[in-house]
Scaffold this motif. Structure first.
Motif, PDB file in Angstrom:
ATOM      1  N   PHE A 291       4.268   4.938  -0.730  1.00 45.34           N
ATOM      2  CA  PHE A 291       5.212   4.111  -1.483  1.00 45.34           C
ATOM      3  C   PHE A 291       6.500   3.873  -0.708  1.00 45.34           C
ATOM      4  N   PHE A 292       6.946   4.855   0.087  1.00 47.85           N
ATOM      5  CA  PHE A 292       8.130   4.612   0.916  1.00 47.85           C
ATOM      6  C   PHE A 292       7.867   3.467   1.884  1.00 47.85           C
ATOM      7  N   GLN A 293       6.675   3.398   2.428  1.00 52.27           N
ATOM      8  CA  GLN A 293       6.340   2.289   3.327  1.00 52.27           C
ATOM      9  C   GLN A 293       6.381   0.966   2.563  1.00 52.27           C
ATOM     10  N   GLN A 294       5.851   0.972   1.339  1.00 50.39           N
ATOM     11  CA  GLN A 294       5.877  -0.257   0.538  1.00 50.39           C
ATOM     12  C   GLN A 294       7.316  -0.689   0.248  1.00 50.39           C
ATOM     13  N   PHE A 295       8.178   0.285  -0.109  1.00 50.33           N
ATOM     14  CA  PHE A 295       9.562  -0.034  -0.444  1.00 50.33           C
ATOM     15  C   PHE A 295      10.354  -0.526   0.764  1.00 50.33           C
ATOM     16  N   TYR A 296      10.370   0.294   1.801  1.00 53.90           N
ATOM     17  CA  TYR A 296      11.366   0.131   2.864  1.00 53.90           C
ATOM     18  C   TYR A 296      10.849  -0.560   4.129  1.00 53.90           C
ATOM     19  N   ILE A 297       9.542  -0.709   4.262  1.00 54.74           N
ATOM     20  CA  ILE A 297       8.994  -1.386   5.445  1.00 54.74           C
ATOM     21  C   ILE A 297       8.336  -2.701   5.051  1.00 54.74           C
ATOM     22  N   ASP A 298       7.368  -2.646   4.131  1.00 54.63           N
ATOM     23  CA  ASP A 298       6.629  -3.856   3.771  1.00 54.63           C
ATOM     24  C   ASP A 298       7.426  -4.784   2.856  1.00 54.63           C
ATOM     25  N   GLY A 299       8.274  -4.214   2.003  1.00 59.02           N
ATOM     26  CA  GLY A 299       9.006  -5.035   1.039  1.00 59.02           C
ATOM     27  C   GLY A 299       8.108  -5.605  -0.047  1.00 59.02           C
ATOM     28  N   PHE A 300       6.931  -5.029  -0.211  1.00 57.39           N
ATOM     29  CA  PHE A 300       5.946  -5.465  -1.210  1.00 57.39           C
ATOM     30  C   PHE A 300       5.336  -4.199  -1.786  1.00 57.39           C
ATOM     31  N   PHE A 301       5.528  -3.965  -3.099  1.00 55.97           N
ATOM     32  CA  PHE A 301       5.100  -2.665  -3.624  1.00 55.97           C
ATOM     33  C   PHE A 301       4.362  -2.786  -4.957  1.00 55.97           C
ATOM     34  N   HIS A 302       3.431  -1.863  -5.152  1.00 49.68           N
ATOM     35  CA  HIS A 302       2.721  -1.680  -6.416  1.00 49.68           C
ATOM     36  C   HIS A 302       3.751  -1.177  -7.419  1.00 49.68           C
ATOM     37  N   ALA A 303       3.972  -1.941  -8.493  1.00 51.77           N
ATOM     38  CA  ALA A 303       5.095  -1.646  -9.380  1.00 51.77           C
ATOM     39  C   ALA A 303       4.707  -0.888 -10.640  1.00 51.77           C
ATOM     40  N   ASP A 304       3.484  -0.372 -10.689  1.00 52.69           N
ATOM     41  CA  ASP A 304       3.066   0.344 -11.905  1.00 52.69           C
ATOM     42  C   ASP A 304       2.241   1.591 -11.558  1.00 52.69           C
ATOM     43  N   PRO A 305       2.835   2.532 -10.812  1.00 55.50           N
ATOM     44  CA  PRO A 305       2.073   3.723 -10.395  1.00 55.50           C
ATOM     45  C   PRO A 305       2.042   4.825 -11.454  1.00 55.50           C
ATOM     46  N   HIS A 306       1.619   4.482 -12.675  1.00 53.38           N
ATOM     47  CA  HIS A 306       1.483   5.536 -13.690  1.00 53.38           C
ATOM     48  C   HIS A 306       0.190   6.317 -13.411  1.00 53.38           C
ATOM     49  N   PRO A 307       0.005   7.479 -14.023  1.00 50.34           N
ATOM     50  CA  PRO A 307      -1.138   8.349 -13.676  1.00 50.34           C
ATOM     51  C   PRO A 307      -2.499   7.665 -13.766  1.00 50.34           C
ATOM     52  N   GLY A 308      -2.645   6.670 -14.655  1.00 55.60           N
ATOM     53  CA  GLY A 308      -3.930   5.997 -14.782  1.00 55.60           C
ATOM     54  C   GLY A 308      -4.236   5.030 -13.666  1.00 55.60           C
TER      55      GLY A 308
END
Length: 551
Positions: free
Chosen positions: A272-289
């Motif tokens: 997720f750090f890569q998604q946030f700070y490198i890719d700038g594109f992130f999965h926005a719903d990482p709940h346990p399911g």
């Protein structure tokens, strides 16, 4: 306005009944056309009950609201995050009809087997397990029949309610109509499975390579594009269970389950750090399911229906914000907040700094391992709201995703220290933000910028000097609150001038009176005294009426 709301949708009556039953007084008055006070939200529990009673579409709206800590306080975000659409699955004949309509070839020629029992059902779609003719296991995500019509009806009601609230100061301040449009667009986007499949593919490509983690240990389902349509998405079936239910064996760590737990936590955080700070594109719903532990020990990210984007400038600001929080630097936090704001709204920087200092003060004697960074970002959102600073919606989505990530990771591994997870990556992160993945390319780009600047600067300097020497250079300065100051100074100058005139009349009258030897001079002296008295009295009255005895 109320009658137009009734005409917009038959759902208005149901909404009115639900609001009355749950006791939201402000909305009762608004919907019944009564005079309303300043808008007030219901308590988190009441709001949750209202959304649940209104049905699956409003549950989805509540889930979208839970991604906006820039709009709602933390207690609302926490309550709305638990919303789940408890809807029964659609019967197989209805689902089969949709699948057949979406496929370009007969159902029997495409699938060897389909499980007619849904493995999952939500407000927008339900999922079935199937086997392709070539033997590969796939998941079928099928849109619920008629959900597009229901969503359009509910969006119409939502827009009408927003127009009502827009008549209040609260509505104008938060631009409620624009927010309703934004949520409407988000709901419509959830209906487009081609877009979701595109997001899934992009995330899969981004996570297929990394310098921060072993990319082979994290999986995103592969899309079967030849079978995917707007209402049907076919993707790779991944065999596993939600991460919190995973039965760790520690096989790759000599049977050490805790070592495996720590490795999985690090893998999840770094992905997720890569998604946030490198890719700038992130999965926005990482709940346990949506985070699965697979049977082969890998992690899988599912359901890319909600994603977020961060531009390079925001990525850099967020990275610096992390460091500013660690350093308890209130001034830098304030500067970064204004830097990330949507526009240069008027803000009291001193007040903002004081609020940050007050917030960070409670962390002075706290170990970094005890700091919950998602809570800190929620507080940042709260400070921004209090200071009437509007931050972009993607920052709210970032904060919510960070909270979900930290919550899942801490539940999975209570010893988690988010800062310790990101600290080893900081040097590489700043290097990437400065030079990108290819330093040579960044150097060449900088050299071209310098060359362009060197070619343009002489001409620009020449134009500036020409304007200075020809006196055609104009300055256009806008100073905040300068107009009230100008009026005050103007009034003071006018009163001072008037006072001087009155005083001169009195002095002149006194001199004439002292030397008056004729009746004409005595009359002139008395006239001057009368005029001075009249103007002096008028000046005193005007000063009293203005409420200020000093000009």
């Amino acid at each position: 306005m109320f009658s137009s709301l009734v005409q917009n949708s038959s759902r208005q009556g149901e909404i009115l009944e639900v609001v009355f039953r749950n006791g939201w007084d402000y909305m009762k008055r608004l919907l019944s056309g009564s005079k309303t006070d300043i808008p007030t939200l219901p308590t988190p529990a009441v709001l949750r009950n209202i959304l649940v009673d209104l049905g699956p579409v409003y549950v989805k709206l509540g889930q979208l609201l839970s991604t906006r800590p820039d709009l709602l306080p933390a207690e609302y975000i926490e309550t709305l995050s638990t919303l789940q659409a408890e809807v029964p699955p659609v019967s197989w004949p209805e689902v089969e009809t949709i699948i057949r309509a979406e496929l370009k070839q007969p159902l029997e020629d495409t699938f060897a087997k389909i499980n007619t029992l849904a493995v999952a059902a939500g407000s927008i779609a339900q999922t079935h397990r199937a086997t392709l003719k070539d033997g590969r296991e796939v998941a079928l995500k099928v849109q619920r029949p008629g959900i597009d019509i229901t969503i359009e009806q509910d969006i119409a009601v939502l827009t009408s309610l927003a127009e009502l609230v827009m008549l209040t100061d609260f509505g104008e301040q938060y631009d409620i109509v624009a927010l309703a449009d934004e949520f409407g667009s988000a709901l419509r986007a959830e209906l487009d499975f081609i877009q979701e499949a595109t997001y899934t593919d992009e995330l899969r490509r981004n996570l297929s390579k990394s310098r921060w983690f072993d990319a082979k240990q994290i999986v995103v389902p592969k899309i079967e594009w030849q079978l995917t349509t707007k209402k049907l998405m076919v993707m790779e079936w991944l065999d596993g269970v939600p991460i919190l239910l995973g039965d760790l064996k520690g096989n790759r760590y000599g049977g050490d389950v805790e070592a495996e737990r720590q490795a999985i936590t690090t893998l999840l955080c770094r992905a997720f750090f890569q998604q946030f700070y490198i890719d700038g594109f992130f999965h926005a719903d990482p709940h346990p399911g949506n985070v699965f532990y697979l049977k082969d020990g890998r992690l899988a990210l599912l359901d890319c229906g909600m994603i977020g984007r961060l531009d390079p400038r925001t990525q850099q600001s967020l990275t610096e914000m992390l460091l500013a929080i660690v350093d308890l630097d209130a001034q830098r936090c304030s500067q970064l907040t204004l830097q990330m704001a949507e526009s240069a709204q008027p803000a009291n920087l001193a007040q903002l700094e004081n609020d940050y200092a007050r917030m960070l003060r409670k962390y002075y004697n706290v170990s970094l391992s005890q700091i919950n960074f998602s809570e800190v970002f929620y507080e940042i959102m709260q400070l921004s709201r209090n200071n009437k600073i509007r931050l972009p919606s993607n920052l709210g989505l970032y904060s919510k995703t960070l909270a979900n990530l930290e919550g899942v990771a801490r539940t999975f591994d209570p010893r988690l220290n988010l800062l310790e997870q990101i600290k080893p990556l900081m040097t590489d992160l700043f290097r990437r933000q400065l030079f990108g993945d290819d330093p040579t390319q960044a150097l060449l780009r900088t050299a071209l910028d310098i060359k362009s600047l060197s070619l343009q600067s002489p001409r620009q300097l020449e134009v500036l000097l020409e304007r200075v020497t020809s006196e055609t250079l104009k300055w256009n300065l806008t100073l905040k609150d300068i107009e009230p100051l100008r009026r005050t100074l103007g009034d003071s100058a006018n009163r001072l001038s008037f006072s001087i005139v009155v005083g001169s009349l009195i002095v002149g009258a006194a001199i004439i009176s002292a030397n008056a030897q004729t009746s004409e001079l005595s009359f002139l002296s008395n006239t001057l005294f009368a005029a001075a008295s009249f103007f002096g009295l008028w000046l005193i009255i005007s000063m009293l009426r203005s409420g200020r005895l000093r000009g």
